[in-house]
Design a protein around this motif. Structure first.
Motif, PDB file in Angstrom:
ATOM      1  N   PRO A   1       1.490   7.252   1.027  1.00 17.05           N
ATOM      2  CA  PRO A   1       1.946   7.778  -0.253  1.00 17.05           C
ATOM      3  C   PRO A   1       3.469   7.815  -0.309  1.00 17.05           C
ATOM      4  O   PRO A   1       4.133   8.113   0.675  1.00 17.05           O
ATOM      5  N   THR A   2       4.012   7.487  -1.450  1.00 16.96           N
ATOM      6  CA  THR A   2       5.461   7.510  -1.614  1.00 16.96           C
ATOM      7  C   THR A   2       5.882   8.902  -2.071  1.00 16.96           C
ATOM      8  O   THR A   2       5.037   9.774  -2.259  1.00 16.96           O
ATOM      9  N   SER A   3       7.187   9.066  -2.285  1.00 13.39           N
ATOM     10  CA  SER A   3       7.694  10.397  -2.641  1.00 13.39           C
ATOM     11  C   SER A   3       7.027  10.937  -3.905  1.00 13.39           C
ATOM     12  O   SER A   3       6.850  12.132  -4.047  1.00 13.39           O
ATOM     13  N   ASN A   4       6.635  10.047  -4.813  1.00  8.63           N
ATOM     14  CA  ASN A   4       5.982  10.571  -6.017  1.00  8.63           C
ATOM     15  C   ASN A   4       4.457  10.445  -5.930  1.00  8.63           C
ATOM     16  O   ASN A   4       3.757  10.521  -6.919  1.00  8.63           O
ATOM     17  N   GLY A   5       3.972  10.227  -4.732  1.00  7.33           N
ATOM     18  CA  GLY A   5       2.526  10.230  -4.516  1.00  7.33           C
ATOM     19  C   GLY A   5       1.836   8.927  -4.887  1.00  7.33           C
ATOM     20  O   GLY A   5       0.630   8.789  -4.743  1.00  7.33           O
ATOM     21  N   GLU A   6       2.594   7.938  -5.343  1.00 10.95           N
ATOM     22  CA  GLU A   6       1.976   6.668  -5.741  1.00 10.95           C
ATOM     23  C   GLU A   6       1.493   5.905  -4.515  1.00 10.95           C
ATOM     24  O   GLU A   6       2.245   5.742  -3.562  1.00 10.95           O
ATOM     25  N   THR A   7       0.275   5.429  -4.556  1.00 14.30           N
ATOM     26  CA  THR A   7      -0.152   4.538  -3.474  1.00 14.30           C
ATOM     27  C   THR A   7      -0.691   3.234  -4.025  1.00 14.30           C
ATOM     28  O   THR A   7      -0.953   2.307  -3.285  1.00 14.30           O
ATOM     29  N   ASN A   8      -0.878   3.174  -5.328  1.00 14.98           N
ATOM     30  CA  ASN A   8      -1.411   1.965  -5.954  1.00 14.98           C
ATOM     31  C   ASN A   8      -2.732   1.549  -5.290  1.00 14.98           C
ATOM     32  O   ASN A   8      -3.026   0.362  -5.145  1.00 14.98           O
ATOM     33  N   GLY A   9      -3.492   2.542  -4.848  1.00 17.14           N
ATOM     34  CA  GLY A   9      -4.785   2.238  -4.265  1.00 17.14           C
ATOM     35  C   GLY A   9      -4.721   1.854  -2.801  1.00 17.14           C
ATOM     36  O   GLY A   9      -5.731   1.611  -2.176  1.00 17.14           O
ATOM     37  N   HIS A  10      -3.520   1.809  -2.224  1.00 16.43           N
ATOM     38  CA  HIS A  10      -3.419   1.399  -0.826  1.00 16.43           C
ATOM     39  C   HIS A  10      -3.390   2.651   0.041  1.00 16.43           C
ATOM     40  O   HIS A  10      -2.403   3.345   0.072  1.00 16.43           O
ATOM     41  N   SER A  11      -4.436   2.935   0.736  1.00 21.46           N
ATOM     42  CA  SER A  11      -4.375   4.104   1.584  1.00 21.46           C
ATOM     43  C   SER A  11      -4.842   3.789   2.991  1.00 21.46           C
ATOM     44  O   SER A  11      -4.512   4.487   3.917  1.00 21.46           O
ATOM     45  N   LYS A  12      -5.605   2.716   3.145  1.00 20.29           N
ATOM     46  CA  LYS A  12      -6.107   2.412   4.478  1.00 20.29           C
ATOM     47  C   LYS A  12      -5.247   1.345   5.138  1.00 20.29           C
ATOM     48  O   LYS A  12      -4.660   0.510   4.473  1.00 20.29           O
ATOM     49  N   LYS A  13      -5.248   1.383   6.482  1.00 22.52           N
ATOM     50  CA  LYS A  13      -4.524   0.360   7.211  1.00 22.52           C
ATOM     51  C   LYS A  13      -5.237  -0.988   7.013  1.00 22.52           C
ATOM     52  O   LYS A  13      -6.457  -1.065   7.141  1.00 22.52           O
ATOM     53  N   VAL A  14      -4.484  -2.007   6.680  1.00 24.11           N
ATOM     54  CA  VAL A  14      -5.125  -3.302   6.503  1.00 24.11           C
ATOM     55  C   VAL A  14      -4.444  -4.333   7.395  1.00 24.11           C
ATOM     56  O   VAL A  14      -3.238  -4.319   7.535  1.00 24.11           O
TER      57      VAL A  14
ATOM     58  N   LYS B   1       6.391 -11.962   7.800  1.00 20.71           N
ATOM     59  CA  LYS B   1       6.208 -10.509   7.731  1.00 20.71           C
ATOM     60  C   LYS B   1       5.921 -10.036   6.308  1.00 20.71           C
ATOM     61  O   LYS B   1       6.324 -10.681   5.338  1.00 20.71           O
ATOM     62  N   THR B   2       5.261  -8.892   6.225  1.00 15.05           N
ATOM     63  CA  THR B   2       5.019  -8.254   4.932  1.00 15.05           C
ATOM     64  C   THR B   2       5.703  -6.893   4.948  1.00 15.05           C
ATOM     65  O   THR B   2       5.473  -6.080   5.842  1.00 15.05           O
ATOM     66  N   MET B   3       6.563  -6.674   3.964  1.00 14.01           N
ATOM     67  CA  MET B   3       7.354  -5.437   3.909  1.00 14.01           C
ATOM     68  C   MET B   3       6.452  -4.238   3.630  1.00 14.01           C
ATOM     69  O   MET B   3       5.529  -4.325   2.808  1.00 14.01           O
ATOM     70  N   SER B   4       6.725  -3.128   4.309  1.00 14.68           N
ATOM     71  CA  SER B   4       5.895  -1.933   4.102  1.00 14.68           C
ATOM     72  C   SER B   4       6.164  -1.332   2.722  1.00 14.68           C
ATOM     73  O   SER B   4       7.197  -1.581   2.105  1.00 14.68           O
ATOM     74  N   LEU B   5       5.229  -0.512   2.278  1.00 17.49           N
ATOM     75  CA  LEU B   5       5.397   0.158   0.979  1.00 17.49           C
ATOM     76  C   LEU B   5       6.616   1.074   1.011  1.00 17.49           C
ATOM     77  O   LEU B   5       7.381   1.157   0.057  1.00 17.49           O
ATOM     78  N   ARG B   6       6.784   1.731   2.167  1.00 17.29           N
ATOM     79  CA  ARG B   6       7.938   2.618   2.317  1.00 17.29           C
ATOM     80  C   ARG B   6       9.257   1.865   2.087  1.00 17.29           C
ATOM     81  O   ARG B   6      10.110   2.296   1.316  1.00 17.29           O
ATOM     82  N   ARG B   7       9.395   0.725   2.721  1.00 20.87           N
ATOM     83  CA  ARG B   7      10.624  -0.066   2.572  1.00 20.87           C
ATOM     84  C   ARG B   7      10.777  -0.584   1.140  1.00 20.87           C
ATOM     85  O   ARG B   7      11.887  -0.646   0.606  1.00 20.87           O
ATOM     86  N   ARG B   8       9.658  -0.963   0.520  1.00 19.37           N
ATOM     87  CA  ARG B   8       9.728  -1.449  -0.863  1.00 19.37           C
ATOM     88  C   ARG B   8      10.293  -0.357  -1.766  1.00 19.37           C
ATOM     89  O   ARG B   8      11.153  -0.607  -2.614  1.00 19.37           O
ATOM     90  N   CYS B   9       9.803   0.883  -1.566  1.00 18.99           N
ATOM     91  CA  CYS B   9      10.283   2.000  -2.403  1.00 18.99           C
ATOM     92  C   CYS B   9      11.758   2.272  -2.109  1.00 18.99           C
ATOM     93  O   CYS B   9      12.550   2.495  -3.027  1.00 18.99           O
ATOM     94  N   GLU B  10      12.122   2.233  -0.823  1.00 17.82           N
ATOM     95  CA  GLU B  10      13.524   2.483  -0.458  1.00 17.82           C
ATOM     96  C   GLU B  10      14.442   1.444  -1.100  1.00 17.82           C
ATOM     97  O   GLU B  10      15.539   1.762  -1.564  1.00 17.82           O
TER      98      GLU B  10
ATOM     99  N   ILE C   1       7.922  -5.462  -5.633  1.00 18.54           N
ATOM    100  CA  ILE C   1       9.063  -4.578  -5.899  1.00 18.54           C
ATOM    101  C   ILE C   1       9.136  -4.323  -7.415  1.00 18.54           C
ATOM    102  O   ILE C   1       9.428  -3.222  -7.860  1.00 18.54           O
ATOM    103  N   VAL C   2       8.831  -5.354  -8.195  1.00 19.54           N
ATOM    104  CA  VAL C   2       8.912  -5.204  -9.656  1.00 19.54           C
ATOM    105  C   VAL C   2       7.857  -4.202 -10.164  1.00 19.54           C
ATOM    106  O   VAL C   2       8.098  -3.495 -11.145  1.00 19.54           O
ATOM    107  N   ASP C   3       6.708  -4.132  -9.500  1.00 19.52           N
ATOM    108  CA  ASP C   3       5.690  -3.134  -9.886  1.00 19.52           C
ATOM    109  C   ASP C   3       6.221  -1.734  -9.608  1.00 19.52           C
ATOM    110  O   ASP C   3       6.009  -0.809 -10.397  1.00 19.52           O
ATOM    111  N   LEU C   4       6.894  -1.589  -8.466  1.00 22.46           N
ATOM    112  CA  LEU C   4       7.394  -0.256  -8.098  1.00 22.46           C
ATOM    113  C   LEU C   4       8.539   0.160  -9.020  1.00 22.46           C
ATOM    114  O   LEU C   4       8.634   1.322  -9.417  1.00 22.46           O
TER     115      LEU C   4
END
Ligand code: PLP
Length: 455
Positions: free
Chosen positions: A352-365, A182-191, A232-235
């Motif tokens: 988008p995360t709470s601070n609007g960061e998406t790191n360029g990821h906006s489309k479903k992949v 599995k690949t963790m979602s961006l939402r979970r990474r931020c949480e 996670i370290v990037d976030l």
């Protein structure tokens, strides 16, 4: 055709080793007196500086952070496993550091590393969900343990050598996880970053499979994929204004084992500059210099000449991609009709995360990658998965890793959850065998299952 088929082994097959590229690198280093004297002396504590710089630029090109990664964030290690031990030596004290939280099903070979560092009986599982981990489970357990155990000062590691000891360790493989795929979602990474900050936890991630990726759809062919999910370290570097203190709450454990060869025993850690500096001052490194120093100089040559990138793009990815498709075709043809199911979680989707960061990821992949997939066995299987594995080996010379191996060592609740859920799974690896053998292995599993039903 191989008699013995081992779909458990998470190793790259020897036909994929870049021997000639390593030979060229060795010639380049050992035929130059200047490079030889730098390579054969004790290495600088933080590692061969050209390699630190090359890794920093390479990671910047992969993860596309807003600000490029500086070499001060990187130190060289002798692989993710040994480096985990160093992290624990420098940043934890059993007792003051209360628990090791591991996502389950877990990378079982990490458990003894924690146990050796004095954490026997303190390892706890955190259930994985479709997005990577059950954050609420982790939060409530962190709260409970903090309320129950209140050792507020370290007892042993009290000197200036220990700049910061963390109260908890959270261990994860966020992208193409071993074992679940599995690949963790961006939402979970931020949480997870937020949770780690709140509870003085260090998130240690093994980011060892991230660049081995391809389209999940076979007919898509080689195509441009979305950027690699941020680590996670990037976030932790950017989320809500960046790290809360100079040590940060995340460290990324990188490795060349899966993209060059395990025997090179070279990897890297990335964290805040203060963290990596302290990590590079671990006692054995202060005495012996950077681990894997000679190999590190060869790896540098592979990066500098472009041969590593070429190897990944033109050799590893096409080979693993074909093996992955072969495995999935065989699973669909032979196992799905018998009631086996594949579960690789929700496809990675950046929002988008709470601070609007998406790191360029906006489309479903829909990306596949790494080494492993996890399948669950049919509900009406008349025997346990451990018994199935034993029979597969005995009767069909087929080996695979199974769910109860992936419980968190010493955690009874993890074992109990395994018996109700992930314990019924099988981890399959496509990195060791060629396509024909992978197909044969899956067929043997199907034949065994049909035979069991007939009896
Ligand atoms: C999640 C994970 N971490 C670490 C390792 C081992 O890494 P290294 O060879 O760099 O010690 C592996 C290899 O299977 C792995 O799957």
């Amino acid at each position: 055709m191989a008699q013995h088929i081992n779909l458990q082994l998470g190793w790259p097959s020897p036909s994929l080793f870049p021997a000639s590229q390593l030979l060229n690198s060795a010639s380049e280093v050992l035929q130059s007196p200047k490079k030889t004297s730098a390579a054969l002396i004790y290495g600088p504590d933080a590692g061969h500086q050209p390699l630190r710089q090359a890794i920093a630029s390479w990671l910047t090109s992969i993860y596309l952070p807003k600000e490029s990664i500086s070499f001060e964030r990187i130190c060289i290690s002798n692989g993710a496993s040994a480096n985990l031990e160093n992290i624990l030596a420098k940043f934890t004290e059993p007792g003051y550091t209360k628990r090791i939280w591991m996502i389950e099903p877990s990378y079982f070979l990490a458990c003894p590393i924690f146990t050796d560092a004095g954490f026997e009986g303190r390892l706890r599982g955190v259930p994985e969900d479709e997005e990577g981990l059950d954050v609420e489970f982790l939060r409530s357990n962190l709260q409970r343990v903090d309320a129950e155990e209140q050792q507020e000062t370290p007892k042993l590691k009290t000197g200036a050598r220990y700049g910061h000891l963390y109260k908890h360790i959270i261990y994860a493989v966020p992208t193409f996880a071993n074992p679940s795929g599995k690949t963790m979602s961006l939402r979970r990474r931020c949480e997870l970053v937020k949770l780690a900050r709140e509870f003085d936890a260090l998130v240690v991630t093994d980011d060892v499979y991230d660049v081995l990726r391809w389209s999940e759809k076979e007919d898509a062919g080689p195509c441009d994929l979305e950027p690699v999910p941020p680590r996670i370290v990037d976030l932790d570097r950017t989320l809500d204004g960046g790290p809360q203190h100079e040590w940060g709450n995340a460290v990324s454990n990188g490795s060349f084992s899966k993209i060059i060869a395990p025997g090179v025993r070279t990897g890297w850690a990335e964290a805040t500059p203060a963290f990596t500096l302290a990590l590079s001052q671990v006692g054995a490194t202060r005495s012996g210099g950077c681990p894997s120093h000679l190999a590190a100089t060869l790896v540098y040559e592979m990066i500098a000449t472009g041969s590593l990138e070429n190897h990944i793009v033109n050799n590893l990815i096409p080979t693993y991609r074909s093996r992955y498709y072969a495995m999935f075709r065989a699973i669909k043809e032979h196992l799905i009709p018998l009631g086996f199911r594949v579960s690789t979680g929700k496809p990675y989707e950046a929002s988008p995360t709470s601070n609007g960061e998406t790191n360029g990821h906006s489309k479903k992949v829909e990306v596949a990658g790494g080494y492993f997939t996890y399948i669950t066995t049919p509900e009406d299987l008349p025997i346990s998965v451990a018994e199935l594995a034993a029979l597969a080996l005995e009767k069909y010379d087929l080996k695979f890793a199974y769910g109860s191996m992936m419980t968190v060592e010493g955690d009874e609740e993890s074992a109990e959850r395994a018996s109700r859920g992930f314990g019924n799974g099988i981890r399959l690896c496509w990195a060791w065998h060629i396509e024909e053998e992978i197909r044969e292995g899956i067929q043997r599993l199907a034949t065994l299952t049909i035979g069991l039903r007939a009896n």
